[in-house]
Write an enzyme that holds these catalytic residues in place. Structure first.
Site, mmCIF file in Angstrom:
data_model
loop_
_atom_site.group_PDB
_atom_site.id
_atom_site.type_symbol
_atom_site.label_atom_id
_atom_site.label_comp_id
_atom_site.label_asym_id
_atom_site.label_seq_id
_atom_site.Cartn_x
_atom_site.Cartn_y
_atom_site.Cartn_z
ATOM 1 N N ASP A 375 0.982 -1.479 0.032
ATOM 2 C CA ASP A 375 -0.019 -0.028 0.014
ATOM 3 C C ASP A 375 0.859 1.935 -0.112
ATOM 4 O OD1 ASP A 375 -2.973 0.731 -0.337
ATOM 5 O OD2 ASP A 375 -2.145 1.589 1.811
ATOM 6 N N THR A 501 -12.596 8.351 -12.202
ATOM 7 C CA THR A 501 -11.340 8.024 -11.082
ATOM 8 C C THR A 501 -12.308 6.973 -10.649
ATOM 9 O OG1 THR A 501 -10.032 8.064 -9.407
ATOM 10 C CG2 THR A 501 -12.212 8.958 -8.878
#
Length: 511
Positions: A375, A501
């Site tokens: 991440d 997005t």
């Protein structure tokens, strides 16, 4: 694209990693090493169906499946986020039964009712965009998939209903909206600032709604908020041409800082600048000009190469004359953004830099035990953890947060790289990532976030399946291996759709 996730979250519970991976059609296909793109596309479709079946069995009409405990969660106001987010992917995959089920659900949603705080940003990119995209697809290239026109028309009706519920958020002295709102009381969380991405990632969806309905109010609201981002004040909030701060004062539209990054919280502002130009180059040339400035400044000022792997390229952040050598999975949309801008504007330098960024993000995947990227990571040689020195020397980065929460950005940029260059290696990288995710994250009912991509089986599993698994991971994995179609990203200025997005394809404006 969305804000970074910190663990633990109230909606996630950390569970053991000893869950067996079920062997369905996808597993059989993967074990047989499919050669054809059609076989790979079919494997992705089966994975989508596996997750959809689990969601329908254990969670629908709630927002998310909890894929370890086989329960449900409502992190997006309980309106069925996974269903709405899955719509455009199901349309593209030609899954008429899934599409019809979602359309019937959408018709029954009451967007005026929720007991939880509503995020203007998340609700726009998931729900509003999901419905608008479904409408554009079913009115256009997928018009033969569904027979019930009333259900299709209901997508636009519900889009307008939702926007009417949300639009009070823009009722501020400046027009910069509150993000966290109470739709019952028309209240807000009392924030004094709003984020760059949160403010700057509304304009595509709200403009599209105006163009479809003929009601200019929605476009004007979002474009008014955007106007402060296009002409940033004070001048100190733009330390490099086109690159602006991260927070905007709601009261007057002035920037509250000058911290520059392409990371979560800032990212999709830059993403939408070039995408608005793709949507309508006549109306949004100024947006393109600002993106070009930002892109050129990014190459000049934010490009960074790890000392241990100077062949890799990442984007640093900048604040108060200091550079932060760290990045995030969220940031890896950046390669795709440069590739889209490069092909639309015929700028080979942007394409080349986009491919450098794609290579860097691929390195975060191929360096870990699971072959999934972390991440967040860093490459500051002064901050390498003692237990990662060997890893840093080989990989070029150290892992800051090893979790993987089913994010799509790396696959997304691989997809753009393949569509723009036509090179098979990028499609292979999409497949490799999909195989790794299917192997590591799959449960008997869906796909789970994992705690550590550099441990066997991804460490522990989190009991959470974000709706963007359906909207983005499955869609980009499928698109990379499926036949050319109107909704595919195209070279040059030939795009008839532009992706929001959340990976919902929106039909470009027709002048």
């Amino acid at each position: 694209m969305r804000l970074p996730v910190s663990f633990p979250l109230t909606v996630l519970s950390l569970l053991g990693s000893t869950i067996a991976h079920p062997y369905g059609e996808t597993e059989a296909v993967l074990r047989s090493e499919p050669k054809s793109n059609q076989a790979k596309a079919d494997a992705v479709k089966e994975a989508f169906q596996h997750a959809w079946n689990g969601y329908m069995k254990y969670a629908f009409p709630h927002d998310e499946l909890t894929p370890v405990s086989n329960g449900h969660a409502d992190s997006r106001n309980g309106w069925g986020a996974s269903a709405v987010d899955a719509l455009s992917t199901a349309v593209i995959m030609g899954k008429a039964d899934v599409v019809n089920a979602i359309l019937e659900h959408v018709a029954d949603i009451d967007f005026s009712k929720t007991s939880d705080t509503v995020s203007l940003f998340e609700t726009t990119i998931r729900y509003l965009a999901g419905m608008l995209s479904g409408y554009d697809l079913l009115q256009g290239p997928a018009k033969n998939l569904v027979d019930n026109q009333d259900l299709i028309d209901g997508l636009l009706d519900q889009s307008r209903n939702l926007a009417d519920v949300l639009k009070f958020a823009f009722d501020t002295p400046s027009g910069v909206p509150y993000n966290n709102i109470n739709i019952t009381s028309h209240g807000n969380d009392g924030a004094t600032t709003n984020g760059l991405a949160v403010t700057g990632t509304l304009v595509l969806e709200w403009t599209r709604l105006s163009d479809l309905t003929g009601d200019e109010e929605y476009a004007k609201l979002s474009q008014k908020a955007e106007s402060y981002l296009l002409k940033p004040q004070p001048s100190s909030s733009e330390p490099f041409p086109g690159l602006v701060g991260s927070s905007i004062n709601i009261n007057d539209g002035q920037f509250a800082d000058s911290r520059v990054s392409w990371n979560g919280g800032d990212d999709s502002f830059y993403e939408y600048l070039i995408k608005m130009y793709v949507y309508d180059p006549k109306r949004f040339e100024t947006y393109k000009d600002r993106w070009v400035l930002a892109a050129e400044s990014t190459i000049k000022h934010l490009k960074s190469h790890p000392k241990s792997r100077p062949d890799l390229t990442f984007l640093s952040s900048y604040s108060n004359r200091n550079y932060d050598l760290s990045s995030q999975h969220l940031t890896c949309f950046d390669g795709g953004s440069f590739l889209l801008g490069g092909t639309v504007l015929d700028r080979q330098d942007f394409i080349d830099f986009g491919l450098e960024l794609v290579d860097g993000c691929e390195a975060t995947y191929n360096s870990t035990l699971t072959k999934i990227g972390p991440d967040s990571w860093g490459w500051d040689p002064k901050k390498v953890p003692s237990d990662q020195k060997e890893f840093y020397e080989k990989a070029g980065f150290y892992i800051s947060s090893g979790s993987y929460v089913l994010r799509p950005e790396v696959i997304e940029s691989f997809y753009y790289a393949h569509r723009v260059t036509g090179k098979e290696i990028y499609r292979d990288w999409v497949w490799n990532a999909f195989v790794a995710i299917n192997s590591t994250c799959r449960t008997d009912s869906g796909f789970a976030a994992v705690s550590d991509v550099n441990k066997a089986n991804g460490g522990s599993k989190y009991d959470n399946q974000e709706s963007f698994l359906f909207a983005e991971v499955m869609k980009y994995s499928y698109l990379a291996h499926s036949e050319d179609a109107a909704w595919q990203v195209q070279k040059g200025g030939k795009n008839t759709f532009v992706y929001n997005t959340e990976a919902h394809p929106i039909s470009v404006a027709r002048n």
